[in-house]
Scaffold this motif. Sequence first.
Motif, PDB file in Angstrom:
ATOM      1  N   GLN A 219       0.822  -1.208   0.000  1.00  0.00           N
ATOM      2  CA  GLN A 219       0.000   0.000   0.000  1.00  0.00           C
ATOM      3  C   GLN A 219       0.860   1.265   0.000  1.00  0.00           C
ATOM      4  N   LEU A 220       1.964   1.245   0.749  1.00  0.00           N
ATOM      5  CA  LEU A 220       2.873   2.391   0.765  1.00  0.00           C
ATOM      6  C   LEU A 220       3.469   2.628  -0.619  1.00  0.00           C
ATOM      7  N   HIS A 221       3.873   1.537  -1.288  1.00  0.00           N
ATOM      8  CA  HIS A 221       4.441   1.634  -2.631  1.00  0.00           C
ATOM      9  C   HIS A 221       3.411   2.190  -3.622  1.00  0.00           C
ATOM     10  N   VAL A 222       2.191   1.674  -3.543  1.00  0.00           N
ATOM     11  CA  VAL A 222       1.136   2.121  -4.460  1.00  0.00           C
ATOM     12  C   VAL A 222       0.797   3.594  -4.213  1.00  0.00           C
ATOM     13  N   LEU A 223       0.774   3.984  -2.955  1.00  0.00           N
ATOM     14  CA  LEU A 223       0.515   5.387  -2.625  1.00  0.00           C
ATOM     15  C   LEU A 223       1.543   6.292  -3.287  1.00  0.00           C
ATOM     16  N   GLN A 224       2.803   5.897  -3.226  1.00  0.00           N
ATOM     17  CA  GLN A 224       3.862   6.701  -3.836  1.00  0.00           C
ATOM     18  C   GLN A 224       3.700   6.759  -5.356  1.00  0.00           C
ATOM     19  N   LEU A 225       3.392   5.617  -5.955  1.00  0.00           N
ATOM     20  CA  LEU A 225       3.212   5.558  -7.413  1.00  0.00           C
ATOM     21  C   LEU A 225       2.059   6.439  -7.876  1.00  0.00           C
ATOM     22  N   LEU A 226       0.919   6.311  -7.214  1.00  0.00           N
ATOM     23  CA  LEU A 226      -0.266   7.041  -7.670  1.00  0.00           C
ATOM     24  C   LEU A 226      -0.163   8.536  -7.379  1.00  0.00           C
ATOM     25  N   ASN A 227       0.562   8.897  -6.325  1.00  0.00           N
ATOM     26  CA  ASN A 227       0.807  10.325  -6.086  1.00  0.00           C
ATOM     27  C   ASN A 227       1.579  10.947  -7.248  1.00  0.00           C
ATOM     28  N   VAL A 228       2.523  10.184  -7.802  1.00  0.00           N
ATOM     29  CA  VAL A 228       3.280  10.666  -8.967  1.00  0.00           C
ATOM     30  C   VAL A 228       2.369  10.776 -10.183  1.00  0.00           C
ATOM     31  N   VAL A 229       1.468   9.799 -10.361  1.00  0.00           N
ATOM     32  CA  VAL A 229       0.562   9.802 -11.510  1.00  0.00           C
ATOM     33  C   VAL A 229      -0.356  11.026 -11.491  1.00  0.00           C
ATOM     34  N   VAL A 230      -0.948  11.316 -10.333  1.00  0.00           N
ATOM     35  CA  VAL A 230      -1.950  12.392 -10.287  1.00  0.00           C
ATOM     36  C   VAL A 230      -1.320  13.779 -10.183  1.00  0.00           C
ATOM     37  N   ARG A 231      -0.037  13.822  -9.880  1.00  0.00           N
ATOM     38  CA  ARG A 231       0.618  15.110  -9.648  1.00  0.00           C
ATOM     39  C   ARG A 231       0.487  16.052 -10.842  1.00  0.00           C
TER      40      ARG A 231
END
Length: 354
Positions: A219-231
Amino acid sequence: MRQAESSAALVSGWHRMSYIYQDGTYMSEALETVIRKLHSVVGNAVTDNRFVIFGSGSTQLLAAAVHALSLTNSSSSQPARLLASVPYYTMYKEQAEFFDSVHLTFEGDAFAWKNSERNDNTTQVIEVVTSPNNPDGKLKRAVLDGPNVKVIHDYAYYWPYFSPITRPADDELSLFSLSKTTGHAGSRFGWGLVKDKTVYENMKKYITLTSMGVSRTTQLHVLQLLNVVVRDGGDNIFHFGHETLKKRWETLNKVFSMSTRFSLQKIKPEYCNYFKKVRDFTPSYAWVKCERPEDANCYEIFREAKITGRDGKVFGSEESLVRLSLIRSQDDFDHLIDMLKKLVFQEGAEAHFI
């Protein structure tokens, strides 16, 4: 390699030692928030008045959803019927047969059921709708309706890489997968949007009892990935992915345009609300048909040419069809094109000697 540093997640040895978060749940509140934001940015799903649930890939979520919906049939002595229109993703059939639940049996093609005498409008039915579809990439809608029908919408491929975003999905139960959102299939993460609280609670119980939730490190990894996507509103990843697949389809169409032996699926362009224009579909798979009567088993034709595909009958369809994956490394794709050219040129050589 893009966004390698900004999408990295460093996990300390003491981190995530508990099963649960501070709010007593197995789900990251921050990750739920960014998932809702992602759908708002892309415009591919309504998240208002929906429960968000996490699973170990959409595979686990599918099992949880089928289980939860089959429980609504507890008053009947007959098991619910699981259906999907042909061609369908083989996992639906394989899961149902493997778990062999007394509450559920896989019945096959939704169109065949609709037109059969067994469709009595009282037997409880669960239809799985994959849109865009695996294997042919087409947008699909439910075949069945009525008070006895429950629908699971599998939107794993409903992202701007693969399909025009024609509308925000607004359904009772929708499933999504990280593997097709960012390509991180090995992280085994998916999520569902569920409108009905009872169905949500039964899905949550299934996931709790089978895996105690999803790994907190994941979940921590996915949070980091999706934060980059939506940025940046998804501009970086979705434009890059779409352009990559667009070029691959242009190359693939050029190769198959020289053949009368093989044909590709045809899908009409549609307006995309994300890119704000009419665009072609760029599916993750080529759904190839062998046109010659003597090429009855298309999978074997491609296997003999040393091209790896999946047999059409795996998807409940005909043996004259084969699925080829286009979501692979550039080197692998280039090799696939080289092998396809040899196969198509062989067709031309045969005609020359007739």
